[in-house]
Motif scaffolding. Structure first.
Motif, PDB file in Angstrom:
ATOM      1  N   LEU A 247      15.025  -0.101 -15.450  1.00 43.73           N
ATOM      2  CA  LEU A 247      15.384   1.191 -16.449  1.00 43.73           C
ATOM      3  C   LEU A 247      14.229   2.025 -16.867  1.00 43.73           C
TER       4      LEU A 247
ATOM      5  N   ASN B  55      14.460   1.130  -7.491  1.00 43.71           N
ATOM      6  CA  ASN B  55      16.078   1.577  -7.605  1.00 43.71           C
ATOM      7  C   ASN B  55      16.523   2.108  -5.966  1.00 43.71           C
TER       8      ASN B  55
ATOM      9  N   THR C  62      24.500  -1.491  -6.329  1.00 41.64           N
ATOM     10  CA  THR C  62      24.924  -1.171  -7.626  1.00 41.64           C
ATOM     11  C   THR C  62      23.830   0.191  -8.193  1.00 41.64           C
TER      12      THR C  62
ATOM     13  N   SER D  10      24.788   3.479 -10.780  1.00 43.69           N
ATOM     14  CA  SER D  10      25.110   3.499 -12.298  1.00 43.69           C
ATOM     15  C   SER D  10      25.803   4.683 -12.476  1.00 43.69           C
TER      16      SER D  10
ATOM     17  N   ARG E 220      22.984   9.796 -18.399  1.00 45.24           N
ATOM     18  CA  ARG E 220      23.298   8.391 -18.735  1.00 45.24           C
ATOM     19  C   ARG E 220      22.049   7.550 -18.533  1.00 45.24           C
TER      20      ARG E 220
ATOM     21  N   TYR F 223      15.025   7.260 -13.687  1.00 47.75           N
ATOM     22  CA  TYR F 223      16.245   6.533 -13.704  1.00 47.75           C
ATOM     23  C   TYR F 223      17.498   7.398 -12.808  1.00 47.75           C
TER      24      TYR F 223
ATOM     25  N   LYS G  34      18.730   6.829  -9.004  1.00 48.49           N
ATOM     26  CA  LYS G  34      20.488   6.349  -8.740  1.00 48.49           C
ATOM     27  C   LYS G  34      21.185   7.257  -8.094  1.00 48.49           C
TER      28      LYS G  34
ATOM     29  N   CYS H 179      29.314   2.025  -9.838  1.00 51.58           N
ATOM     30  CA  CYS H 179      28.609   2.703 -11.026  1.00 51.58           C
ATOM     31  C   CYS H 179      28.748   2.164 -12.331  1.00 51.58           C
TER      32      CYS H 179
ATOM     33  N   ASP I 197      33.340   1.375 -15.718  1.00 54.68           N
ATOM     34  CA  ASP I 197      32.353   2.089 -17.018  1.00 54.68           C
ATOM     35  C   ASP I 197      33.601   2.082 -17.794  1.00 54.68           C
TER      36      ASP I 197
END
Ligand SMILES: NC(=O)c1ccc[n+]([C@@H]2O[C@H](COP(=O)([O-])OP(=O)(O)OC[C@H]3O[C@@H](n4cnc5c(N)ncnc54)[C@H](O)[C@@H]3O)[C@@H](O)[C@H]2O)c1
Length: 252
Positions: free
Chosen positions: A94, A115, A141, A143, A151, A156, A160, A185, A246
């Protein structure tokens, strides 16, 4: 029959959170596993529990950004288990919700390396093998930050989005080789990442205005269950999908 009987899978970032949840469910569904992470002690604890329960699991200390580590991981799974059917590019870090003006080059490079470059390195090796061995499934994975601007922080979010792009490109190029590639996500999921980060003050203030629209935290197993489906032949007609898991967050 168990969903992943006869399959060999690699899961990165398997010492904690979602990767560990994937490992538990994949093992329960009959997969042979290579689990990879930087946190060797935590990883060994996960492996020991699974082995005690009778599952076939090996582990590698891997930094997903290092080509030599990733090559060693792929070589090991092919040598020990004789194949690779599922790759879960799950390891991630993160940026503490850091906005662009405070994102230094070191942070940008590190986020992109873990990432985005990590999944590229592992997927590149995996598709080369899967192309010649009948196909496979890659589960990335990503996000909610892979499809929305609010987000995560700048690095980050960009990393992503890059992973979502890699997912679509891989799906498009290798679908004809029976290789499926999909991205999960996740929204806000209660793992070490979510519970222990120190947020950037400005980023957090802006982010917190939207708290009332964030659904309750998900559990790591909520992600592990979807990854199991995508890894399995039940998802045989799912390719290039970018799947929010989510609680409805990005739909609000
Ligand atoms: N927790 C959330 O709310 C959330 C939301 C959306 C997406 N995600 C994504 O989910 C994935 C899993 O995160 P999590 O929430 O389970 O966090 P986590 O911190 O519990 O697990 C991440 C794991 O990745 C490992 N890792 C980090 N850098 C690595 C590297 N260079 N090489 C190998 N392993 C490395 C860590 O050691 C850790 O074990 C990440 O890609 C993350 O970006 C998390």
């Amino acid at each position: 029959m168990a969903m992943l009987e006869g399959k060999v899978a690699i899961i990165t970032g398997a010492a904690s959170g979602m990767g560990r949840a994937m490992a538990r469910r994949f093992a329960a569904e009959g997969a042979k596993l290579l689990l990879a992470d930087l946190q060797v002690d935590k990883l060994e604890a996960v492996v020991a529990k699974l082995k005690d329960a009778g599952h076939e699991v090996i582990s590698e200390s891997v930094d997903v950004c290092k080509t030599a580590d990733v090559d060693r991981m792929i070589d090991r799974v092919l040598n020990e288990f004789g194949g690779l059917h599922v790759l879960c590019n799950n390891a991630g870090i993160l940026d503490n919700l850091t906005p662009l003006h405070d994102t230094d080059e070191e942070m940008w490079d590190r986020l992109m390396a873990v990432n985005a470059k990590g999944p590229y390195l592992a997927s590149r090796r995996a598709v080369a093998h899967m192309k010649d061995s009948g196909g496979g499934s890659i589960v990335n994975t990503a996000s909610a930050a892979g499809t929305c601007g609010g987000r995560g922080g700048a690095a980050y979010t960009a990393s992503k989005h890059a992973l979502v792009g890699l997912t679509r490109s891989t799906a498009w190029f290798y679908g004809p080789h029976n290789i499926r590639c999909n991205a999960i996500c996740p929204g806000a999921v209660m793992t070490a990442m979510a519970s222990s980060f120190t947020p950037h003050a400005e980023g957090f203030e802006r982010y917190s205005k939207y708290f009332p629209t964030v659904p309750p935290f998900g559990k790591a197993a909520d992600i592990g269950d979807v990854a199991t489906f995508l890894a399995s032949d039940e998802a045989r007609y799912v390719n290039g999908a970018i799947i929010p898991v989510d609680g409805g967050w990005v739909a609000y």
